[in-house]
Design an enzyme around this catalytic site. Sequence first.
Site, PDB file in Angstrom:
ATOM      1  N   HIS A 156      26.367  -9.983   4.804  1.00  0.00           N
ATOM      2  CA  HIS A 156      25.884  -9.281   5.986  1.00  0.00           C
ATOM      3  C   HIS A 156      26.520  -7.892   6.118  1.00  0.00           C
ATOM      4  O   HIS A 156      25.858  -6.927   6.466  1.00  0.00           O
ATOM      5  CB  HIS A 156      26.216 -10.125   7.219  1.00  0.00           C
ATOM      6  CG  HIS A 156      25.515  -9.699   8.459  1.00  0.00           C
ATOM      7  ND1 HIS A 156      24.219 -10.048   8.728  1.00  0.00           N
ATOM      8  CD2 HIS A 156      25.923  -8.945   9.499  1.00  0.00           C
ATOM      9  CE1 HIS A 156      23.863  -9.535   9.881  1.00  0.00           C
ATOM     10  NE2 HIS A 156      24.884  -8.851  10.371  1.00  0.00           N
ATOM     11  N   HIS A 177      17.924 -10.906  13.734  1.00  0.00           N
ATOM     12  CA  HIS A 177      18.818 -11.888  14.368  1.00  0.00           C
ATOM     13  C   HIS A 177      18.230 -13.270  14.129  1.00  0.00           C
ATOM     14  O   HIS A 177      18.013 -14.043  15.059  1.00  0.00           O
ATOM     15  CB  HIS A 177      19.012 -11.583  15.858  1.00  0.00           C
ATOM     16  CG  HIS A 177      20.452 -11.522  16.237  1.00  0.00           C
ATOM     17  ND1 HIS A 177      20.934 -11.858  17.470  1.00  0.00           N
ATOM     18  CD2 HIS A 177      21.537 -11.171  15.514  1.00  0.00           C
ATOM     19  CE1 HIS A 177      22.242 -11.708  17.493  1.00  0.00           C
ATOM     20  NE2 HIS A 177      22.641 -11.286  16.316  1.00  0.00           N
TER      21      HIS A 177
END
Lengths: 83, 83, 220, 742
Positions: D51, D97
């Site tokens: 990430h 998300h």
Amino acid sequence: MIARVYVGLKPGVLDPQGRTIANSLNDLGFNEVVDAKQGKVIELRFAESDAGRDAVEARVKEMCEKLLANTVIESYRIELDEE
Amino acid sequence: MIARVYVGLKPGVLDPQGRTIANSLNDLGFNEVVDAKQGKVIELRFAESDAGRDAVEARVKEMCEKLLANTVIESYRIELDEE
Amino acid sequence: MQTAVIVFPASNCDRDAATALEKLTGKAPRMVWHNDPIIPDDVRFVVVPGGFSYGDYLRSGAIAANSPVIQDLKRKAEAGLPVLGICNGFQILTEARMLPGALMRNTNQKFVCRISRLRLANAKTRFTKRYDAKNEIDIPVAHHDGNFFADDDTLRRIEGNGQVVFRYVDNPNGSRNDIAGIVNEAGNVLGMMPHPERAVDKLHGGTDGIPLFKSILESL
Amino acid sequence: MAPTKPADGITPEIVAEHGLSESEYKIILDRVGREPNLTELGIFSVMWSEHCSYKSSRRHLGKFLTKSDRVIQGPGENAGVIDIDDGDAIIFKMESHNHPSYIEPYQGAATGVGGIMRDVFTMGARPIALLNALRFGAPDHPKTKSLVAGVVAGIGGYGNCVGVPTVGGETNFHEGYNGNILVNAMCVGLARTDNVFYSAAKGVGNPIFYVGSKTGRDGIHGATMASAEFDDDSDEKRPTVQVGDPFTEKLLIEACLELMATDAIIAIQDMGAAGLTSSSIEMADKGGVGIKLNLDKVPQREEGMTPYEMMLSESQERMLMVIQPGKEKLAFDVFEKWGLDVAKIGVTTDTGHLVLTHGRKTVCDIPISPLADDAPNYDRPHVPTEPRDVLEPHQVPEPTDFNDALLRVMTDPDMASKRWVWEQYDRHVMADTVDSSQSGGDAAIIRIHGTNKAIAITTDCTPRYCYADPVEGGKQVVAETWRNLTAVGADPIAITDCLNFGNPERPEIMGQFVGCIEGMNEACRAFDYPVVSGNVSLYNETNGVAIPPTPAVGGVGLISDLGYFKTLKGMKEGETLILLGETKGWLGSSIYLRALHNREDGAPPSVDLAAEKRTGDYVRKLIRNRRVSAVHDLSDGGLAAAASDMAFATGVGVALTNPSDLPGHAWYFGEDQARYLISTDANSINPILATAEGLGVKAQIVGKIGGDRIKATDAFDVSLVGMRDRWANWMPDLMSGATETV
Ligand SMILES: Nc1ncnc2c1ncn2[C@@H]1O[C@H](COP(=O)(O)OP(=O)(O)O)[C@@H](O)[C@H]1O
Ligand SMILES: [Mg+2]
């Protein structure tokens, strides 16, 4: 000391949230539920003090009237808890 | 029979509502309030039945897990009331 | 003409209201902060704007209704100062008891944003005179708690007094008697869920809000 | 979850729990020169997570076109910055998300919106528009409805409260997302070109300020979670999810913008994934300085938080900034006025190290450069997707009933109206929404406040094309955004992207990733349409089944004069419909094939970038010359769907014809690219056709406007209102009785 204030809609005020909950429960197969109501609990924690129960209760009542409940549609109930 | 389900945020989960309520009470001069938390009470009314207390409680627990509480962030407590 | 918009933490239609007022009066409104104890004396008309004051936490409008500036607004409104509460502003005015009733969660539990058609229930108020012969207008709504409630007695009273100003043609939120906007008994305080300040521009939401602002501004 | 108590020794198990490989751990040992303690290991693990470090994707992202005359800042900062003249800059980015939204749809989606807004206002921009690209599982999958209900409520709950209009997006349903929904949010902000803020810390001895909410134990290890696959236990694991507080976000925006109007801020960075860790390290690394933080000063929500927890917490609504010495009081005053927590928690140093103290003890002392520079950068093996055969029209059955075919196409889950979604979003706040989801149009149009110019914004992706052929699919995604901006009359300027894929350690998934990037990049270059920001979300898999490759793209264009824009609405009775662009009747991977035959085979339409450019440039010219009254691009569902969209939006019927040799199903439902439908009056028909011919753009008269039916020669004939009702009711019908947690 902790105070718990229960705020709920007055009788006669339509409770759409409660209605939705009851419907959803029925949809999920909980057919025994005939009615639901939703209310709020506000838990207040106080600073140490020697104020007596009655004094605290009077203050919480004032908080309810001023802010915590809208008495046009809601009623409230106060519970005190010494912890 | 009536069931009351109390739903509140799990400890450690941010409670912006509670914090805002506490701040606002302080602003109104209720300085004794150090902290506030807001939760829900859902009151369920049932159809007449001979289901025992335990059976009812088990069903309400299922309702909580499925719908009434968001167990990722909320915990709940069930109270039964014979009326 | 000096106007004012009250700004609470997380008001968010304050800019919309200011843009509309500036367009219609040619003068920027005063932006009055919620903590200010006094609304300046030169202010002739006040808008309590929409948004989510204090995040709408506890109840929409409840915390804002207790702010210092609203106490002064109450005094000045009682003395006749015209006030328009839009959306969250309407919620604040009912919470402050400047208007009767309360605004509850929409019956379908959802936020609703759409252009809504309104019927003029009273075209003779200080806020509606300029609608002339028009009896239906299109104004956007955008709210989660717009479901107007008043008990039977109150409802009868405000209906009897002509205090109901706007009704929804297609009720989006469950309001009793399709009520979209009401005035106080004196007629100088209007609260409404639809956003007239979002309907003063052909490119944005239409122009059906213009006569409302014109009515009140010309009455001053 | 990793132990949170300081451990004496780092065991191989602890290393593995932190998602670090043995070889990665060896590099850490080498760079730190000793065994790290738990806090230090935690910091490496989040910085080196997929990430934060983009370790599987970095080398491929580097290929993108990232520059043009208008680009002020490309990828590498919190968001991309483009110049839209007159000293105005547009700052935008899209972010995923996905994992949090699957676990807790409301809060996951809400905090996604909050996070992307912070990326934008961190750079000095006032957020002016939000969009959302959503992919859910099959409509009849047991989890779908509650996920839809929660995600949509969360996006609305946050954006509405903050007061930024949510003006567009897309919503798809496909069984490929049953176990991994995608929630991609895009934010666009407006700044002045001379007042853009960056994250590079500068100077030595400058104070570091922490602003916003207090730090709690939220989402610890969120960044590593976002880099891990789900398995059957994921429902049960329920890691601490973050709760969003839009009220605080709104205060944070106002306070930051207020302080940004002064000269108090040297550098600023929001605390996103990996919170305090990544924000402090990125600021220090970019500025080439060291940082020393006193963790005792960090505002804390809970008692007894360890350095490990504070550094890894993902509590929302927090910012970090380096303040000009001497301006501390000014900063304190502004944040206190807005009721926000604010603390001076450290200083910049010349050591090149991240030094943390807690309770007077040094709890971390590691060099900063390896955290960023030595982050793993893998060249993962990749194999290209097998090309598919092209399906010729005669290989796809014609419908027995064209009315039914049109109905099925228009009520396909991806085609049906998404009003149920966007009615829950405030689309009008801020007083500048010229067009939005409301009209069903191609791109939202947002006026620049106080001016007569506007930006157009759209998000698009066609995952079924990308799955069938990543390279062509990648091209198509970029081309569709470019087309959608063009269709409203905007000059397309730049894009942001959100690359959602499965597990990159599988060569065929990595092949999809590399292929999509190749196609996207080719299109970007053909259009001089650079990528200025973006986000990668990998490991979107459950039990080894990956999502369809989904490189969502957000495009932004400029309308320099609002006298000249168009939407798909506004055609008039009696006008003529002209189709621009060539039609071969492409039915492979089409909605028609799926809606009628439940098939998703066949090569997807090929994208002729030169034809796209030619045709699009012409469309923009027609809009500017006021030659057309309505424009819509053709995409899913082809000509029939585009004409229906226009009829629905305007409330006037259409009568289509088929001047080609193609069978009806190929003509009306084929999904050939580079096409637009325009509506025009009698006087303009001949000039339009003539100019098109000169430009080498195919133009054909394909219908007439009027009446109350949607009909087509030798094909369908249905009532406009009837069809519109079915199209409009699909989603409300799906969602009725949806049970969302109350
Ligand atoms: N999640 C969403 N949020 C806001 N608007 C949406 C959403 N999903 C779809 N829409 C709107 O619905 C319309 C149709 O969407 P779509 O079919 O994706 O358009 P197109 O094919 O032209 O890109 C667009 O105006 C789009 O903005
Ligand atoms: Mg389109």
